[in-house]
Every structure is written in structure tokens, then in C-alpha cells.
Design a protein around this motif. Structure first.
Motif, PDB file in Angstrom:
ATOM      1  N   THR A  69       0.820  -1.215   0.000  1.00 21.68           N
ATOM      2  CA  THR A  69       0.000   0.000   0.000  1.00 21.68           C
ATOM      3  C   THR A  69       0.851   1.262   0.000  1.00 21.68           C
ATOM      4  O   THR A  69       0.372   2.341  -0.364  1.00 21.68           O
ATOM      5  CB  THR A  69      -0.940   0.026   1.221  1.00 21.68           C
ATOM      6  N   LYS A 107       1.273   3.004  -3.527  1.00 18.55           N
ATOM      7  CA  LYS A 107       0.158   3.876  -3.927  1.00 18.55           C
ATOM      8  C   LYS A 107       0.171   5.178  -3.141  1.00 18.55           C
ATOM      9  O   LYS A 107      -0.015   6.260  -3.703  1.00 18.55           O
ATOM     10  CB  LYS A 107      -1.162   3.156  -3.701  1.00 18.55           C
ATOM     11  N   LYS A 108       0.426   5.096  -1.838  1.00 12.65           N
ATOM     12  CA  LYS A 108       0.417   6.295  -0.995  1.00 12.65           C
ATOM     13  C   LYS A 108       1.504   7.281  -1.433  1.00 12.65           C
ATOM     14  O   LYS A 108       1.263   8.486  -1.541  1.00 12.65           O
ATOM     15  CB  LYS A 108       0.613   5.906   0.473  1.00 12.65           C
ATOM     16  N   THR A 158       3.009   7.408  -4.401  1.00 17.06           N
ATOM     17  CA  THR A 158       2.696   7.886  -5.746  1.00 17.06           C
ATOM     18  C   THR A 158       1.742   9.074  -5.678  1.00 17.06           C
ATOM     19  O   THR A 158       1.927  10.082  -6.367  1.00 17.06           O
ATOM     20  CB  THR A 158       2.057   6.762  -6.588  1.00 17.06           C
ATOM     21  N   GLU A 159       0.740   8.979  -4.839  1.00 19.70           N
ATOM     22  CA  GLU A 159      -0.225  10.069  -4.690  1.00 19.70           C
ATOM     23  C   GLU A 159       0.430  11.312  -4.084  1.00 19.70           C
ATOM     24  O   GLU A 159       0.085  12.435  -4.440  1.00 19.70           O
ATOM     25  CB  GLU A 159      -1.393   9.610  -3.821  1.00 19.70           C
TER      26      GLU A 159
END
Length: 236
Positions: A185, A188-189, A191-192
Motif C-alpha cells: 500500500t 500507492k500512498k 505515488t499520490e
């Protein structure tokens, strides 16, 4: 449970510098040891070459003292060749845990799958009063856990930088976040958190896309510099 509440925030000071955005959490030691591809120590062959260079150097000097002209010249050439081989060995990159925890978060994308190659981007300014210069680098990698491995896939990285010269960093060493942390996870965190550059309001993922064609023929592991207009420029 992983505490990722500070991911993407300002990092802690290290070596009189700090990252404007960092992981702010220690890497998983076993996972990092498994996947991080930068050498952490010299190859045993490196020390064998050192021993051979010392041996041929001493023998060359001994033959020179004894008057054996052709012998000492041959051994001297061998010594010099061995020294050149030593220069070719990859140098160990230390402070891996610090790199993951306190290094600057930067973007990279997959540009080739066979062989697997990333294109990484970093703001090379080492101080605030200089013009924006981007550093772009093609990085071949062997493994990329927690990724699907597709062209243009976003690969968040952490990076440490070389010593500054004339207000700019001399080099950068990108490490995929997925090399240091087993939690999928986090990719994704992070990348955002990299959607927009905090200081200049620039979409760095978009910058990478615009530089793809310019970097197609660039050599691997060599930083190529671009100005704010994304025109190739000399090393600052």
C-alpha cells in the motif's frame, strides 16, 4: 502496524540537509537486503585484484633494481592494467537505511520491460537561489516487487544526492520505494504524494512523460540535465 502517517512530509535533517518530502519511516531490513540492488560492499574479487596489483608492482620494482629492463616494464604495464580494472569495480553505496527513511521522494516510470528499465527524475537544485534544472536518469533494475511491470507505470523512489557543485547536486541515486518496504500500500500512498511538486506547482509525472523521447538514446546510469523549458543543457 506500519505507521505511514508522515509519508511525503518533510524529512529529518541528515548531514546538514533535509528532504522536502521523505518516507520518514525505517525500511524493512530483510526486504531491503533482498531487493536493494546497489552494492553494499566490495566484491571479493576486488581484493584479489588489489593483491595482484601489489604483487606485480613489487616484482616490477625488484626487477628494475636488478637491471632486468624488459621484465620490469612488462610487470609495470600489468600493474597499471590491474589498477584500471580496480577503477571499473562498482563502489559500495552506504547508508541504505538512511536513504529510505530520509532520502528525497522522487518519481520514476517504467520505460522498458525487457530489460526492465526505469526513468527517474530529480530537481537538481542544491540551494534556493539557482535556476531550476532537472536531472533525468535511466536505471536498469532486476526486480520491482509490488508493481505490475507495465510501460509508463509509476514507480515512486527515494534518492540520496552527491555533493553539491555550483549550487546543484552532482548526482542522484534513485531507489524504488518497493525495494525498501514490503507493504504494497505504500507504493500507492507515495505515488499520490508525488502528484505535484510542492515548491513549483509542477506535475513531475508529466515532466517524465515529456522527457521520454529525449532520453531514449541516453546511456544507463548517467544523469542528463534539462532546463525549466525541458531543453537539454550542460551539467550545471
Amino acid at each position: 502496524m506500519t505507521d505511514d502517517s508522515r509519508v511525503g512530509q518533510v524529512g529529518e535533517s541528515w548531514n546538514d540537509t533535509f528532504a522536502s518530502r521523505a518516507m520518514n519511516m525505517p525500511p524493512d531490513p530483510v526486504h531491503m537486503e533482498t531487493y536493494d540492488e546497489y552494492p553494499s560492499k566490495f566484491s571479493p574479487l576486488f581484493f584479489v585484484v588489489i593483491a595482484l596489483a601489489v604483487f606485480t608492482g613489487v616484482c616490477s620494482f625488484s626487477l628494475y633494481r636488478s637491471g632486468n629492463t624488459s621484465g620490469w616494464l612488462i610487470l609495470l604495464v600489468m600493474t597499471l592494467l590491474l589498477l584500471l580494472v580496480l577503477r571499473a569495480f562498482p563502489r559500495p553505496v552506504g547508508h541504505r537505511d538512511i536513504a529510505y527513511e530520509n532520502g528525497l521522494l522522487i518519481p520514476a516510470i517504467v520505460i522498458e520491460t525487457k530489460p526492465l528499465t526505469l526513468l527517474a527524475l530529480a530537481d537538481m537544485r542544491g540551494q534556493e537561489d539557482v535556476d531550476l534544472v532537472w536531472g533525468c536518469l535511466k536505471l536498469p533494475v532486476k526486480q520491482l516487487p509490488n508493481h505490475t511491470i507495465a510501460i509508463d507505470e509509476k514507480v515512486p523512489c527515494v534518492s540520496m544526492f552527491g555533493m553539491p557543485e555550483n549550487g546543484y547536486w552532482s548526482l542522484f541515486l534513485p531507489r524504488p520505494v518497493a525495494w525498501g518496504y514490503s507493504d504494497p500500500t505504500l507504493v500507492k500512498k507515495v505515488t499520490e504524494s508525488l502528484t505535484v511538486d510542492d515548491e513549483d506547482d509542477i506535475d513531475e509525472w508529466a515532466v517524465l512523460q515529456e522527457l521520454k523521447d529525449a532520453m531514449k538514446k541516453a546511456p544507463n546510469n548517467k544523469v542528463i540535465y534539462f532546463d525549466a523549458a525541458l531543453q537539454k543543457t550542460d551539467k550545471p
